[in-house]
Motif scaffolding. Sequence first.
Motif, short mmCIF file in Angstrom:
data_model
loop_
_atom_site.label_atom_id
_atom_site.label_comp_id
_atom_site.label_asym_id
_atom_site.label_seq_id
_atom_site.Cartn_x
_atom_site.Cartn_y
_atom_site.Cartn_z
N LEU A 5 0.83 -1.21 0.00
CA LEU A 5 0.00 0.00 0.00
C LEU A 5 0.86 1.26 0.00
O LEU A 5 0.54 2.24 -0.67
N GLU A 6 1.96 1.23 0.74
CA GLU A 6 2.89 2.36 0.73
C GLU A 6 3.45 2.57 -0.67
O GLU A 6 3.58 3.70 -1.14
N PHE A 7 3.78 1.48 -1.34
CA PHE A 7 4.36 1.54 -2.69
C PHE A 7 3.37 2.14 -3.69
O PHE A 7 3.71 3.06 -4.42
N VAL A 8 2.14 1.63 -3.72
CA VAL A 8 1.18 2.17 -4.68
C VAL A 8 0.75 3.59 -4.30
O VAL A 8 0.30 4.34 -5.16
N SER A 9 0.93 3.95 -3.04
CA SER A 9 0.57 5.29 -2.59
C SER A 9 1.67 6.31 -2.83
O SER A 9 1.57 7.45 -2.37
N THR A 10 2.70 5.92 -3.56
CA THR A 10 3.71 6.91 -3.95
C THR A 10 3.12 7.85 -5.00
O THR A 10 3.73 8.86 -5.34
N VAL A 32 12.86 4.97 -0.75
CA VAL A 32 13.48 3.69 -0.42
C VAL A 32 14.20 3.77 0.92
O VAL A 32 14.12 2.85 1.74
N ARG A 33 14.88 4.88 1.18
CA ARG A 33 15.56 5.03 2.47
C ARG A 33 14.56 5.03 3.62
O ARG A 33 14.85 4.49 4.69
N LEU A 39 12.36 -3.16 3.07
CA LEU A 39 12.89 -3.61 1.78
C LEU A 39 14.18 -4.40 1.92
O LEU A 39 14.66 -4.97 0.94
N ASP A 40 14.74 -4.39 3.12
CA ASP A 40 15.99 -5.08 3.39
C ASP A 40 17.11 -4.57 2.47
O ASP A 40 17.83 -5.34 1.84
N LEU A 128 15.75 -5.02 -5.16
CA LEU A 128 14.76 -4.06 -4.69
C LEU A 128 13.40 -4.30 -5.35
O LEU A 128 12.38 -4.41 -4.69
N ARG A 129 13.40 -4.39 -6.67
CA ARG A 129 12.14 -4.61 -7.38
C ARG A 129 11.55 -5.97 -7.04
O ARG A 129 10.34 -6.13 -6.94
#
Length: 189
Positions: A5-10, A32-33, A39-40, A128-129
């Motif tokens: 949800l955080e990712f799509v909410s970018t 990403v930071r 994200l490890d 990452l991806r």
Amino acid sequence: MSLTLEFVSTVGAERSGLVDRLSDADGMTAWVREHAAALDVDPGFTATEQLRAETVQLRQAVRALFARAVDPDPPSRADAASLPGFVESLDLVNATALAAPTAPQLSWDGEPALVTVPAVEAGASAWLRGRLATAAVEFLSGPECTHLRTCQAPRCVLYFIKEHPRQEWCSTACGNRARAARHYREHKK
């Protein structure tokens, strides 16, 4: 909020219009930071333009899968007209998740703990991806997906998890904005 949800909410909305937190390499580096632990990745991570472009392509594919998951409700207004096709999106997310497979490992630093490490050598971009795609696969195949909704408040373009049967918006602020807009429409002369 889940990583997916955080990712799509970018992609979000502000008074000035749509805002994309991944619109440039610096924005992606910052995002990403902020999520380095989930994200490890190294907290000193720095995005390249190529990685940013590939990550935005993945985000659009995940957003297309979210649009399919909320169907028959309407998808997010942010990019509904510009999303890639469902099959193309599904293939991209699955292929990306395979690009950086992980293996469970036992860590024993005082106490036993489960950690995941790359099962094969992968570059930072694929890793990452792959983590983002894996999180999306887990989210979309998990129980929360059935509660995924699109916020229908004016100017909002976010997806959210419906946590209460009467919940209609992603936040209290959106609920207030929607009620104010409805009141205005009903009392407009």
